[in-house]
Write an enzyme that holds these catalytic residues in place. Sequence first.
Site, PDB file in Angstrom:
ATOM      1  N   LEU A 186       0.858  -1.178   0.000  1.00  0.00           N
ATOM      2  CA  LEU A 186       0.000   0.000   0.000  1.00  0.00           C
ATOM      3  C   LEU A 186       0.896   1.232   0.000  1.00  0.00           C
ATOM      4  O   LEU A 186       1.832   1.327   0.802  1.00  0.00           O
ATOM      5  CB  LEU A 186      -0.906   0.036   1.234  1.00  0.00           C
ATOM      6  CG  LEU A 186      -2.155  -0.845   1.215  1.00  0.00           C
ATOM      7  CD1 LEU A 186      -2.874  -0.753   2.556  1.00  0.00           C
ATOM      8  CD2 LEU A 186      -3.108  -0.448   0.091  1.00  0.00           C
ATOM      9  N   ASP A 187       0.621   2.183  -0.897  1.00  0.00           N
ATOM     10  CA  ASP A 187       1.376   3.431  -0.935  1.00  0.00           C
ATOM     11  C   ASP A 187       1.153   4.219   0.348  1.00  0.00           C
ATOM     12  O   ASP A 187       0.133   4.033   1.036  1.00  0.00           O
ATOM     13  CB  ASP A 187       0.938   4.287  -2.127  1.00  0.00           C
ATOM     14  CG  ASP A 187       1.269   3.640  -3.463  1.00  0.00           C
ATOM     15  OD1 ASP A 187       2.277   2.907  -3.521  1.00  0.00           O
ATOM     16  OD2 ASP A 187       0.535   3.872  -4.433  1.00  0.00           O
ATOM     17  N   PRO A 188       2.057   5.136   0.693  1.00  0.00           N
ATOM     18  CA  PRO A 188       1.862   5.968   1.893  1.00  0.00           C
ATOM     19  C   PRO A 188       0.531   6.709   1.899  1.00  0.00           C
ATOM     20  O   PRO A 188      -0.085   6.897   2.948  1.00  0.00           O
ATOM     21  CB  PRO A 188       3.050   6.929   1.842  1.00  0.00           C
ATOM     22  CG  PRO A 188       4.115   6.150   1.143  1.00  0.00           C
ATOM     23  CD  PRO A 188       3.384   5.350   0.097  1.00  0.00           C
ATOM     24  N   ALA A 225      -2.251   5.646   0.754  1.00  0.00           N
ATOM     25  CA  ALA A 225      -3.355   4.705   0.946  1.00  0.00           C
ATOM     26  C   ALA A 225      -3.419   4.231   2.397  1.00  0.00           C
ATOM     27  O   ALA A 225      -2.413   4.180   3.105  1.00  0.00           O
ATOM     28  CB  ALA A 225      -3.187   3.509   0.019  1.00  0.00           C
TER      29      ALA A 225
END
Length: 328
Positions: free
Chosen positions: A45-47, A49
Amino acid sequence: MSKRGATSLCGILPLDKPLGMTSHDVVNVVRRATGERRVGHAGTLDPLATGLLVVLVGPMTRLARFFTDHPKTYHAAIAFGSETDTDDAEGEVVRTAEVPAALADETEARRALAGLIGPQEQTPPAYSAVRLAGRRAYEIARRGGEARLRPRSVEVYEAELLGVEPGPPLVWHAELTVTSGTYVRALARDLGRRTGTAAHLGGLVRTASGGLGLAGALTLEDVAQAGRAGRVAELFADPVVSLGLPAVSVDARAAARVAAGASLDADALRCSETDVPDGGYAAIVAEAHLVAVHRRQGDTLSPAVVLPSPASAPEAAASCGHGKKGRA
Protein backbone atom coordinates in the site's frame (compact mmCIF):
# COMPACT_ATOMS: atom_id res chain seq x y z
CA MET A 1 19.50 -23.06 18.95
CA SER A 2 17.05 -20.78 17.18
CA LYS A 3 18.06 -18.44 14.42
CA ARG A 4 18.76 -14.88 15.40
CA GLY A 5 15.51 -12.95 15.42
CA ALA A 6 13.42 -16.13 15.19
CA THR A 7 10.57 -16.83 17.61
CA SER A 8 7.89 -19.50 17.87
CA LEU A 9 5.32 -17.11 16.40
CA CYS A 10 3.60 -18.18 13.19
CA GLY A 11 0.53 -16.32 12.03
CA ILE A 12 -1.34 -13.67 10.08
CA LEU A 13 -2.06 -10.14 11.25
CA PRO A 14 -4.69 -8.19 9.29
CA LEU A 15 -3.68 -4.58 9.99
CA ASP A 16 -5.24 -1.20 9.25
CA LYS A 17 -2.33 0.75 7.76
CA PRO A 18 -2.31 4.41 8.80
CA LEU A 19 -1.97 7.28 6.35
CA GLY A 20 1.60 8.34 5.62
CA MET A 21 3.31 5.07 6.51
CA THR A 22 4.89 2.77 3.97
CA SER A 23 4.11 -0.94 4.06
CA HIS A 24 7.72 -1.52 5.12
CA ASP A 25 7.22 0.88 8.05
CA VAL A 26 4.36 -1.31 9.24
CA VAL A 27 6.49 -4.45 8.93
CA ASN A 28 9.16 -2.80 11.10
CA VAL A 29 6.59 -1.97 13.79
CA VAL A 30 5.50 -5.62 13.87
CA ARG A 31 9.12 -6.78 14.05
CA ARG A 32 9.73 -4.60 17.08
CA ALA A 33 6.51 -5.72 18.77
CA THR A 34 7.12 -9.42 18.23
CA GLY A 35 10.91 -9.71 18.30
CA GLU A 36 10.55 -11.76 15.11
CA ARG A 37 12.65 -10.82 12.08
CA ARG A 38 10.70 -13.02 9.66
CA VAL A 39 7.88 -10.59 8.94
CA GLY A 40 6.51 -9.65 5.54
CA HIS A 41 3.39 -8.24 3.91
CA ALA A 42 1.15 -9.35 1.07
CA GLY A 43 0.39 -6.47 -1.28
CA THR A 44 2.03 -3.06 -0.97
CA LEU A 45 0.00 0.00 0.00
CA ASP A 46 1.38 3.43 -0.94
CA PRO A 47 1.86 5.97 1.89
CA LEU A 48 -1.21 7.86 0.62
CA ALA A 49 -3.35 4.70 0.95
CA THR A 50 -4.83 3.31 4.14
CA GLY A 51 -6.67 0.14 5.04
CA LEU A 52 -6.05 -3.58 5.08
CA LEU A 53 -2.44 -4.71 4.97
CA VAL A 54 -1.97 -8.44 5.50
CA VAL A 55 1.19 -9.02 7.55
CA LEU A 56 2.72 -12.50 7.81
CA VAL A 57 4.78 -13.51 10.83
CA GLY A 58 7.37 -16.27 11.20
CA PRO A 59 7.05 -19.34 8.96
CA MET A 60 3.74 -17.96 7.66
CA THR A 61 5.85 -15.75 5.37
CA ARG A 62 6.36 -18.89 3.26
CA LEU A 63 2.75 -18.50 2.16
CA ALA A 64 3.17 -14.92 0.95
CA ARG A 65 2.52 -15.74 -2.71
CA PHE A 66 -0.92 -17.16 -1.92
CA PHE A 67 -1.93 -13.96 -0.13
CA THR A 68 -0.36 -11.63 -2.67
CA ASP A 69 -2.34 -13.25 -5.49
CA HIS A 70 -5.72 -12.60 -3.85
CA PRO A 71 -8.16 -10.20 -5.52
CA LYS A 72 -8.33 -6.96 -3.58
CA THR A 73 -11.15 -4.49 -2.94
CA TYR A 74 -10.70 -0.74 -2.55
CA HIS A 75 -12.69 2.40 -1.87
CA ALA A 76 -11.20 4.93 -4.26
CA ALA A 77 -11.69 8.70 -4.51
CA ILE A 78 -11.17 9.72 -8.15
CA ALA A 79 -10.59 13.46 -8.56
CA PHE A 80 -11.26 15.03 -11.97
CA GLY A 81 -9.68 18.01 -13.66
CA SER A 82 -5.98 17.25 -13.36
CA GLU A 83 -3.37 14.55 -13.88
CA THR A 84 -0.24 14.27 -11.77
CA ASP A 85 3.16 12.74 -12.42
CA THR A 86 2.47 10.06 -9.78
CA ASP A 87 -1.20 9.57 -10.79
CA ASP A 88 -2.24 10.39 -7.22
CA ALA A 89 -2.66 13.42 -4.97
CA GLU A 90 0.98 13.38 -3.83
CA GLY A 91 2.35 14.24 -7.26
CA GLU A 92 2.88 17.41 -9.23
CA VAL A 93 0.13 18.44 -11.63
CA VAL A 94 1.27 17.78 -15.20
CA ARG A 95 -1.99 18.37 -17.07
CA THR A 96 -5.35 20.03 -16.45
CA ALA A 97 -8.55 19.79 -18.44
CA GLU A 98 -12.14 20.97 -18.40
CA VAL A 99 -14.48 18.55 -16.67
CA PRO A 100 -17.62 17.79 -18.71
CA ALA A 101 -20.76 18.70 -16.76
CA ALA A 102 -22.20 15.26 -17.52
CA LEU A 103 -19.64 13.63 -15.20
CA ALA A 104 -21.45 15.08 -12.20
CA ASP A 105 -24.45 12.90 -13.07
CA GLU A 106 -24.53 9.63 -11.15
CA THR A 107 -25.97 7.70 -14.09
CA GLU A 108 -23.06 8.81 -16.28
CA ALA A 109 -20.61 7.98 -13.50
CA ARG A 110 -22.01 4.46 -13.17
CA ARG A 111 -21.85 3.95 -16.92
CA ALA A 112 -18.22 5.07 -17.09
CA LEU A 113 -17.20 2.90 -14.13
CA ALA A 114 -18.92 -0.12 -15.67
CA GLY A 115 -16.67 0.39 -18.68
CA LEU A 116 -13.68 -0.46 -16.49
CA ILE A 117 -14.93 -3.98 -15.77
CA GLY A 118 -13.11 -6.80 -17.48
CA PRO A 119 -9.59 -7.80 -18.52
CA GLN A 120 -7.39 -5.03 -19.92
CA GLU A 121 -3.85 -3.88 -20.55
CA GLN A 122 -2.66 -1.30 -18.03
CA THR A 123 0.50 0.81 -18.10
CA PRO A 124 1.79 1.18 -14.51
CA PRO A 125 2.46 4.67 -13.12
CA ALA A 126 5.89 6.16 -13.79
CA TYR A 127 6.35 6.32 -10.02
CA SER A 128 5.91 2.62 -9.27
CA ALA A 129 7.99 -0.25 -7.94
CA VAL A 130 8.17 -2.00 -11.31
CA ARG A 131 11.76 -2.99 -12.14
CA LEU A 132 13.45 -1.81 -15.33
CA ALA A 133 16.95 -3.16 -15.97
CA GLY A 134 17.38 -3.77 -12.25
CA ARG A 135 16.12 -0.36 -11.14
CA ARG A 136 12.74 0.65 -9.74
CA ALA A 137 10.69 2.87 -12.04
CA TYR A 138 10.26 5.47 -9.30
CA GLU A 139 14.05 5.72 -8.92
CA ILE A 140 14.37 6.55 -12.62
CA ALA A 141 11.49 9.05 -12.46
CA ARG A 142 12.92 10.82 -9.39
CA ARG A 143 16.18 11.38 -11.24
CA GLY A 144 14.34 12.96 -14.14
CA GLY A 145 14.58 9.95 -16.41
CA GLU A 146 11.81 8.42 -18.47
CA ALA A 147 10.61 5.03 -17.31
CA ARG A 148 9.37 3.19 -20.40
CA LEU A 149 6.90 0.83 -18.78
CA ARG A 150 5.22 -1.94 -20.72
CA PRO A 151 1.48 -2.52 -20.32
CA ARG A 152 0.52 -5.49 -18.17
CA SER A 153 -2.61 -7.63 -18.09
CA VAL A 154 -4.97 -6.84 -15.20
CA GLU A 155 -8.67 -7.30 -14.58
CA VAL A 156 -11.35 -5.27 -12.85
CA TYR A 157 -13.99 -7.60 -11.41
CA GLU A 158 -16.35 -5.01 -9.96
CA ALA A 159 -16.66 -1.22 -10.18
CA GLU A 160 -19.51 0.31 -8.17
CA LEU A 161 -20.28 3.99 -7.63
CA LEU A 162 -20.59 4.95 -3.95
CA GLY A 163 -21.24 8.64 -4.45
CA VAL A 164 -20.38 11.86 -6.28
CA GLU A 165 -18.98 15.07 -4.77
CA PRO A 166 -19.69 18.00 -7.09
CA GLY A 167 -16.59 19.86 -5.93
CA PRO A 168 -14.62 21.50 -7.25
CA PRO A 169 -12.87 19.28 -7.84
CA LEU A 170 -15.47 16.75 -8.93
CA VAL A 171 -14.81 13.47 -7.09
CA TRP A 172 -16.25 10.03 -7.68
CA HIS A 173 -16.20 7.61 -4.76
CA ALA A 174 -16.08 4.06 -6.05
CA GLU A 175 -15.62 0.50 -4.81
CA LEU A 176 -13.27 -1.48 -7.04
CA THR A 177 -12.38 -5.17 -6.88
CA VAL A 178 -9.31 -5.97 -8.97
CA THR A 179 -6.65 -8.56 -9.61
CA SER A 180 -3.38 -8.49 -7.77
CA GLY A 181 -0.93 -6.15 -9.46
CA THR A 182 -3.57 -3.65 -10.59
CA TYR A 183 -2.65 -0.01 -9.96
CA VAL A 184 -5.78 1.86 -8.90
CA ARG A 185 -3.84 5.08 -9.54
CA ALA A 186 -3.56 4.07 -13.18
CA LEU A 187 -7.28 3.22 -13.33
CA ALA A 188 -8.06 6.76 -12.13
CA ARG A 189 -5.69 8.28 -14.69
CA ASP A 190 -7.12 6.21 -17.54
CA LEU A 191 -10.71 6.90 -16.46
CA GLY A 192 -10.05 10.63 -16.78
CA ARG A 193 -8.75 10.15 -20.31
CA ARG A 194 -11.66 7.91 -21.30
CA THR A 195 -14.16 10.53 -20.17
CA GLY A 196 -12.50 13.33 -22.11
CA THR A 197 -10.81 15.09 -19.21
CA ALA A 198 -8.02 14.44 -16.69
CA ALA A 199 -8.10 12.63 -13.35
CA HIS A 200 -5.95 11.30 -10.56
CA LEU A 201 -6.43 9.21 -7.43
CA GLY A 202 -7.38 11.46 -4.54
CA GLY A 203 -7.48 8.80 -1.84
CA LEU A 204 -7.52 5.02 -1.41
CA VAL A 205 -8.63 2.56 1.27
CA ARG A 206 -8.14 -1.18 0.85
CA THR A 207 -11.18 -2.86 2.35
CA ALA A 208 -10.58 -6.54 1.57
CA SER A 209 -7.97 -9.02 0.43
CA GLY A 210 -8.99 -12.60 -0.15
CA GLY A 211 -10.80 -13.87 2.93
CA LEU A 212 -9.83 -10.90 5.13
CA GLY A 213 -11.68 -7.62 5.53
CA LEU A 214 -10.94 -4.22 7.01
CA ALA A 215 -13.72 -4.59 9.58
CA GLY A 216 -11.62 -7.19 11.40
CA ALA A 217 -8.29 -5.39 11.03
CA LEU A 218 -6.05 -4.48 13.96
CA THR A 219 -4.36 -1.19 14.70
CA LEU A 220 -0.61 -0.93 15.18
CA GLU A 221 -1.27 0.00 18.80
CA ASP A 222 -3.19 -3.28 19.24
CA VAL A 223 -0.07 -5.14 18.10
CA ALA A 224 2.28 -3.01 20.21
CA GLN A 225 0.22 -3.61 23.35
CA ALA A 226 -0.02 -7.34 22.67
CA GLY A 227 3.74 -7.41 22.08
CA ARG A 228 4.44 -5.82 25.46
CA ALA A 229 2.17 -8.41 27.09
CA GLY A 230 3.63 -11.31 25.11
CA ARG A 231 0.21 -12.09 23.63
CA VAL A 232 0.60 -11.37 19.91
CA ALA A 233 -0.40 -14.92 18.99
CA GLU A 234 -3.89 -14.20 20.32
CA LEU A 235 -4.34 -11.64 17.53
CA PHE A 236 -3.62 -14.02 14.66
CA ALA A 237 -6.39 -14.54 12.10
CA ASP A 238 -7.64 -17.98 11.10
CA PRO A 239 -5.16 -18.96 8.35
CA VAL A 240 -7.60 -21.24 6.54
CA VAL A 241 -10.19 -18.49 6.17
CA SER A 242 -7.44 -16.00 5.33
CA LEU A 243 -6.04 -18.18 2.56
CA GLY A 244 -9.46 -18.71 1.04
CA LEU A 245 -8.46 -22.21 -0.11
CA PRO A 246 -10.43 -25.45 0.16
CA ALA A 247 -9.58 -27.16 3.45
CA VAL A 248 -8.62 -30.85 3.60
CA SER A 249 -8.70 -32.39 7.07
CA VAL A 250 -6.23 -35.16 7.93
CA ASP A 251 -5.65 -37.29 11.02
CA ALA A 252 -2.55 -37.22 13.21
CA ARG A 253 -0.89 -40.07 11.32
CA ALA A 254 -1.30 -38.35 7.96
CA ALA A 255 -0.21 -35.04 9.51
CA ALA A 256 3.09 -36.62 10.53
CA ARG A 257 3.63 -37.72 6.94
CA VAL A 258 2.75 -34.24 5.70
CA ALA A 259 5.30 -32.74 8.10
CA ALA A 260 7.92 -34.97 6.47
CA GLY A 261 6.98 -33.66 3.02
CA ALA A 262 4.84 -36.57 1.87
CA SER A 263 2.10 -36.35 -0.73
CA LEU A 264 -1.50 -37.38 -0.04
CA ASP A 265 -3.97 -39.56 -1.92
CA ALA A 266 -6.91 -37.33 -2.84
CA ASP A 267 -9.25 -40.28 -3.37
CA ALA A 268 -8.45 -41.73 0.04
CA LEU A 269 -9.41 -38.39 1.56
CA ARG A 270 -12.62 -38.33 -0.50
CA CYS A 271 -11.39 -35.11 -2.02
CA SER A 272 -12.97 -34.69 -5.43
CA GLU A 273 -11.97 -32.34 -8.23
CA THR A 274 -15.06 -30.33 -7.34
CA ASP A 275 -13.47 -29.66 -3.95
CA VAL A 276 -9.95 -29.09 -5.29
CA PRO A 277 -9.59 -28.86 -9.09
CA ASP A 278 -6.54 -30.25 -10.86
CA GLY A 279 -3.72 -27.74 -10.51
CA GLY A 280 -5.49 -26.05 -7.60
CA TYR A 281 -4.31 -25.68 -4.03
CA ALA A 282 -5.70 -26.90 -0.72
CA ALA A 283 -5.07 -26.02 2.91
CA ILE A 284 -4.11 -29.18 4.84
CA VAL A 285 -5.58 -29.07 8.34
CA ALA A 286 -4.88 -31.37 11.30
CA GLU A 287 -6.54 -30.99 14.70
CA ALA A 288 -7.70 -27.46 13.85
CA HIS A 289 -4.21 -26.39 12.72
CA LEU A 290 -2.94 -25.45 9.28
CA VAL A 291 0.02 -27.73 8.58
CA ALA A 292 0.64 -27.28 4.86
CA VAL A 293 -0.61 -26.14 1.48
CA HIS A 294 -0.73 -28.85 -1.19
CA ARG A 295 -1.35 -28.72 -4.92
CA ARG A 296 -3.54 -31.24 -6.70
CA GLN A 297 -1.90 -33.14 -9.53
CA GLY A 298 -4.29 -35.77 -10.79
CA ASP A 299 -5.23 -37.93 -7.80
CA THR A 300 -2.28 -36.72 -5.74
CA LEU A 301 -2.03 -33.75 -3.37
CA SER A 302 1.64 -32.75 -3.46
CA PRO A 303 3.28 -30.36 -0.96
CA ALA A 304 3.76 -26.75 -2.04
CA VAL A 305 4.53 -25.32 1.40
CA VAL A 306 4.96 -27.26 4.65
CA LEU A 307 4.84 -25.31 7.89
CA PRO A 308 7.36 -26.38 10.55
CA SER A 309 4.88 -25.96 13.40
CA PRO A 310 1.09 -25.87 13.60
CA ALA A 311 -0.60 -22.59 12.77
CA SER A 312 -3.81 -22.19 14.75
CA ALA A 313 -6.99 -22.42 12.73
CA PRO A 314 -9.95 -22.35 15.16
CA GLU A 315 -13.02 -24.19 13.95
CA ALA A 316 -11.29 -25.32 10.74
CA ALA A 317 -13.13 -27.60 8.35
CA ALA A 318 -13.66 -31.18 9.43
CA SER A 319 -13.76 -32.60 5.91
CA CYS A 320 -12.58 -31.92 2.38
CA GLY A 321 -14.03 -28.63 1.16
CA HIS A 322 -14.06 -25.01 2.27
CA GLY A 323 -13.46 -23.92 5.83
CA LYS A 324 -15.27 -21.06 7.52
CA LYS A 325 -16.67 -18.65 5.00
CA GLY A 326 -16.75 -14.90 5.02
CA ARG A 327 -14.19 -12.26 5.81
CA ALA A 328 -12.61 -12.14 9.23
